[in-house]
Design an enzyme around this catalytic site. Sequence first.
Site, mmCIF file in Angstrom:
data_model
loop_
_atom_site.group_PDB
_atom_site.id
_atom_site.type_symbol
_atom_site.label_atom_id
_atom_site.label_comp_id
_atom_site.label_asym_id
_atom_site.label_seq_id
_atom_site.Cartn_x
_atom_site.Cartn_y
_atom_site.Cartn_z
ATOM 1 N N GLY A 356 0.368 -1.498 0.103
ATOM 2 C CA GLY A 356 -0.043 -0.264 0.116
ATOM 3 C C GLY A 356 0.432 1.503 -0.509
ATOM 4 N N PRO A 357 -0.230 2.028 -0.134
ATOM 5 C CG PRO A 357 -1.523 3.710 -0.984
ATOM 6 C CD PRO A 357 -0.733 2.573 -0.711
ATOM 7 N N PRO A 358 2.478 4.892 1.014
ATOM 8 C CG PRO A 358 4.278 6.158 0.961
ATOM 9 C CD PRO A 358 2.918 5.268 0.033
ATOM 10 N N GLY A 359 2.293 5.372 4.424
ATOM 11 C CA GLY A 359 1.493 5.954 5.487
ATOM 12 C C GLY A 359 0.267 5.654 6.193
ATOM 13 C CB VAL A 360 -2.339 2.850 4.154
ATOM 14 C CG1 VAL A 360 -2.133 4.119 3.468
ATOM 15 C CG2 VAL A 360 -0.855 1.573 3.956
ATOM 16 N N GLY A 361 -0.698 2.542 7.471
ATOM 17 C CA GLY A 361 -0.539 1.494 8.995
ATOM 18 C C GLY A 361 0.548 0.169 8.622
ATOM 19 C CE LYS A 362 3.642 -0.119 3.159
ATOM 20 N NZ LYS A 362 3.032 1.159 3.193
ATOM 21 C CB THR A 363 5.273 -0.315 9.646
ATOM 22 O OG1 THR A 363 5.587 0.125 8.932
ATOM 23 C CG2 THR A 363 6.651 -0.484 11.071
ATOM 24 C CB SER A 679 -5.540 2.901 -15.845
ATOM 25 O OG SER A 679 -3.897 4.039 -15.437
ATOM 26 C CE LYS A 722 -6.084 4.369 -11.718
ATOM 27 N NZ LYS A 722 -6.187 3.699 -13.333
#
Length: 784
Positions: A356-363, A679, A722
């Site tokens: 996912g994009p940075p800052g979405v809570g993966k870590t 796309s 999008k």
Amino acid sequence: MTSTENVLVLPVLPLKNTVLFPHLFMPLAVGRPNSIAAVEAVLATEEKAFVVVAQRDGNNEQPSMEDLYSIGTRAVIKKMARGEGVIELIVQGVERVSLLKAEQTEPFLKARVHPLPEPQDTGAEVEALYRAVVDLAARVLELAQVQVPVNVQQLVAQTQDPLRFAYLLGSMLSLDVAREQALLEAPTRAEALRLLHGYLTHEVQVLELRKKISTAAETEMSKQQREYMLRQQLQAIQEELGEKSPEKAEVEELRRRLSEADLPDNVRKEAERELNRLERLPPAAPDYQVIRTYLDFVLELPWNKMTTDVIDLARARQVLDEDHFDLNDIKDRILEDLAVLKLNPEAKAPILCLVGPPGVGKTSLGQSIARSLGRAFERMSLGGLHDEAELRGHRRTYVGAMPGRLLQAIRRAGVKNPVLMLDEIDKLGRDYRGDPASAMLEILDPAQNYQFRDNYLDLPFDLSKVFFITTANTLDTIPRPLLDRMEVIRLSGYSEEEKVEIAKRYLLPRRLKEAGLTAEQLQIQPDALLHIISRYTREAGVRELERMLGSIARKVARRFAEGKTEPVTVGVKDLADFLGPERVRPEHFRKNLPPGVSTGLAWTEAGGDVLYVEATLLQNGRGMRLTGQLGEVMKESARAAQSFVWSHAEALGIDPDMFRRNGVHVHVPAGAVPKDGPSAGVALATALTSLYTGVPVRSDVAMTGEITLTGLVLPVGGIKEKVLAARRAGIHHVILPRDNEMDLRELPDNVRAEMRFTLAERIEDVLAAALPQVAERLREAALT
């Protein structure tokens, strides 16, 4: 005690880990409050009678009627002594009873019980079983090597009844509660003797095996004792001569640690070999410190130490909800893996890849998983890693050799089953020093990693119990064989409403705590939060939003530190004072589009974005000119779109000579931002159709999708980002490929309710929604 038609009402004393048989004596230590109350009530009666029954679960401190076995023993108290908080009893079993119903539960359990008749069956089978049990009992006593000899024949003479003999032996054997209870519940003598025969047979096998092991161990022990004695003599001689050195003491300390360490046999053998080498080396030898450091690392690794998983799905859900807002599909997927580990603890731990994009809570998701499992958590960043030896370690032949970062993380965790997060796996490098991604193939393969060999350690270490979680911003740079070993979980960006909730629940309280403020001292109005999100940040996650909130909190903290005491409420008008001018100009849709311009949608690492595709004719020009930093795939999409429009020129009402007499220039702003991907195919085709027909595209429609030369619309990725980008820009009608219909489920309910979607299978469906006049021409051409 009360009695009605052979039914007795007696106090009940639960036993944790034993069973009382009829006719036998047993010492008991009563310490639980309910049990002490029951004993006091029994002592107050003349008969001193009560029921003793075993618990099904010995860990239950307050058992109810349902937690007890249904058959117990009526007993009488023969002797009693009081201690500090404990009553010591000697009780004698009288007869078996069946527990019928609880009459009271407080302050102690009292139940209605029915005495059971003592089995009296006789015959050849009972006689044969009795003799076999006597022989096995004699063998058990012989193998057990008891200190006080027990004559089985004397026991037989003293206990004429086979059933009483079975009860006596059952109490002497080290049986668990379930087996003792089965013996007590046996309805016949034959059944009781048959059970006891099985128990004795098993006991004989165990004792014979123990004797065999003990004999072998004594032989080995004598050899070790001889070596120990020789070492002790050598040590005494060295001490007498004053030759003991710090290096010798260091070797002895290593040997002590080695003897106490829980190591696999092959590891212990290798460690002892290296320790013997170290003992023979002089301290000045080059290999002395190398071996010393190696042995320290071997002894510090958790070869057999593991944390016990505490898998409570309700608590795990609570932990995930406490740490993360929404992400319900992701949480459900994680809970499914935890459920599998709960039902099958021996199952291989899943290898998850959070994308996912940075800052979405993966870590933070990885940390929450570790917290819900009760496991240790370690994080290892792979971003920019070029050297394979960073993962596998260096061979000890090199100066300054070190173990790989993977085993160093395991050593820091202190257990062999931590949750290990491999961050930024999509940013692994590759050069002449090796390919770290190839080294990851073994690490992340459950069929291989149970014998992972670090170059420095050069011993097999089991990584199969490690719960690996990898994170990535994109899958494009991850090699396909490596990606095949991981289960991909996608985390998309957040909508503005979701960001507001995340800021309220998590970000603002955390920033207030870090700044030393309370919720009463600083309040940010909801409309101000929404304004920060839309005008001061441009991201899919919430990292920049947290920085903005931190900036406000620091400025307010400064005011309080300077002596001001009035609480601060931040509204939209105050944001310029706290954060300066707005940093983001939102992309509003163009209300009037000239022919040749269409609205496309793009996915970026910061979320989604609106892209306008602009096309213009070049009189007397030739070919197609493409600008806007377009990648090769996007350029091919533009050529495919022009070929489709040219091949359907007559059906679209376009003069074919326009393609020969004029060139075309396609530009996709902003020119400084690189763009690529298929796309934009439908947006390019729509813009070119609008250009050649002179019909403007509807300005309230945005679109995404890949096209083919035959006019098919193929699915693309990043649908949620999008659609959210179109909504931010004020566009509420989006054209999507038909095969992307399932992706709409990822959208929040309020977004789906606000938006209108057109699902296209062919380019004609796109033109029908974006260029209705041109679509009418296509239908008329199809009819003719």
